[in-house]
Design an enzyme around this catalytic site. Structure first.
Site, short mmCIF file in Angstrom:
data_model
loop_
_atom_site.label_atom_id
_atom_site.label_comp_id
_atom_site.label_asym_id
_atom_site.label_seq_id
_atom_site.Cartn_x
_atom_site.Cartn_y
_atom_site.Cartn_z
N THR A 190 -7.00 3.26 10.05
CA THR A 190 -7.02 3.96 11.34
C THR A 190 -8.13 3.46 12.26
OG1 THR A 190 -6.13 5.90 10.23
CG2 THR A 190 -7.18 6.27 12.36
N ASP B 100 0.83 -1.20 0.00
CA ASP B 100 0.00 0.00 0.00
C ASP B 100 0.88 1.26 0.00
OD1 ASP B 100 -2.52 1.24 0.15
OD2 ASP B 100 -2.40 1.41 2.33
O1 G3H Z 1 -4.33 3.14 2.23
C1 G3H Z 1 -4.93 2.98 3.31
C2 G3H Z 1 -6.12 3.70 3.62
O2 G3H Z 1 -6.40 4.70 2.75
C3 G3H Z 1 -6.53 3.80 5.03
O3 G3H Z 1 -6.90 5.10 5.45
O4 G3H Z 1 -6.40 4.99 7.88
O5 G3H Z 1 -7.91 6.71 6.96
O6 G3H Z 1 -8.62 4.32 7.02
P1 G3H Z 1 -7.49 5.28 6.91
ZN ZN Z 2 -4.55 5.27 1.57
#
Ligand code: G3H
Ligand code: ZN
Length: 272
Positions: free
Chosen positions: A226, A79
């Protein structure tokens, strides 16, 4: 079960649930939670998580092993990789998909670097997600107020050959409240125009009902990180607060892992 690519998951169902792995316990919890929901799942490891561990391989190989012994289909995804070297390492480690994120580069450079990564990933049979360059703030495209232009998105997909596109539609990374306002009309326009699956980043800030609306409007991969960390940390905090003599990490990490697994099960049902 074997590892699968994200497009294999998308061939089976209209949307893929993707959750970020930071610790080993995340990988265990995410797979256990998805198994309880009988849902395929994407395990994601970010470049930042690899930096935290000092290397990609240890957490990646542990996650891969957990994925291979799951009784559901699991994709292993890199990612937000900004480094070509890390993408190449991930491909050697058996990742089945990668997100190459050259979003901070000027447009032409983003296109050429992304196209090169697409060619190399495809040689390994891996699926590639990317995003458009830009745009203000440390969070690139995933910040409130930033929006992906459908015409630019179409041109970018055509020029790079990517398999999926992360789009900016009102979500924002690392929110701890679930009240982001998504631009559902824009999602529908992007879905109409863009020939590859659309990815929603920053989904922690999106309420369940809006995640469902976003899927109905055309989102095909939903990334959550998150929110699971908030849940893990709350459970760990409770366990530590309930016994100040606790020293064995298993005694407080296990409740954190269990809480994440339960929430993954619930979210797999929302993201369906
Ligand atoms: O690439 C990972 C996500 O976009 C997670 O984002 O931590 O705001 O859920 P988030
Ligand atoms: Zn992301």
């Amino acid at each position: 079960m074997p590892l699968v690519t994200t497009d294999r998951i998308l061939a089976e169902r209209r949307v893929a649930a993707a959750f970020n792995v930071i610790q080993l316990e995340h990988a265990e919890a995410i797979v256990a939670g998805a198994e309880s929901a009988a849902s395929p799942v994407v395990l994601q490891i970010s470049e930042n998580a690899a930096k935290y561990h000092g290397a990609l391989a240890p957490i990646a190989l542990a996650s891969r092993r957990i994925a291979e012994t799951a009784n559901i289909d699991v994709a292993l995804h890199l990612d937000h990789a900004e480094s070509e070297a890390l993408v190449r390492e991930a491909l050697r480690l058996g990742f089945t998909s990668v997100m190459f994120d050259a979003a901070t580069s000027p447009y032409d450079e983003n296109v050429s670097r992304t196209a090169q990564m697409v060619a190399e990933a495809h040689e390994h049979g891996a699926w590639v997600e990317a995003e458009l360059g830009e745009i203000g703030g440390k969070d690139g495209a995933h910040a409130p107020g930033v929006r992906t232009d459908p015409d630019e998105a179409v041109a970018f997909v055509e020029a790079t050959g990517v398999d999926a596109l992360a789009v900016a539609v009102g979500s924002s990374h690392a929110m701890t409240s679930r009240d982001a306002a998504l631009d559902l009309d824009l999602i529908a326009s992007l879905r109409e125009a863009v020939p590859v699956p659309l990815v929603l980043h920053g989904s922690s800030g999106v309420a369940d009902a809006d995640i469902r609306r976003a899927i109905d409007a055309g989102m095909r991969k939903i990334n959550v990180s998150t929110h699971l960390n908030s849940i893990m940390t709350a459970a760990v905090r409770d366990a530590l607060a309930s016994n100040e003599r606790l020293v064995d990490p298993r005694k407080y990490l296990a409740p954190g892992r269990d809480a994440v697994a339960r929430e993954v099960t619930r979210l797999c049902e929302v993201i369906s």
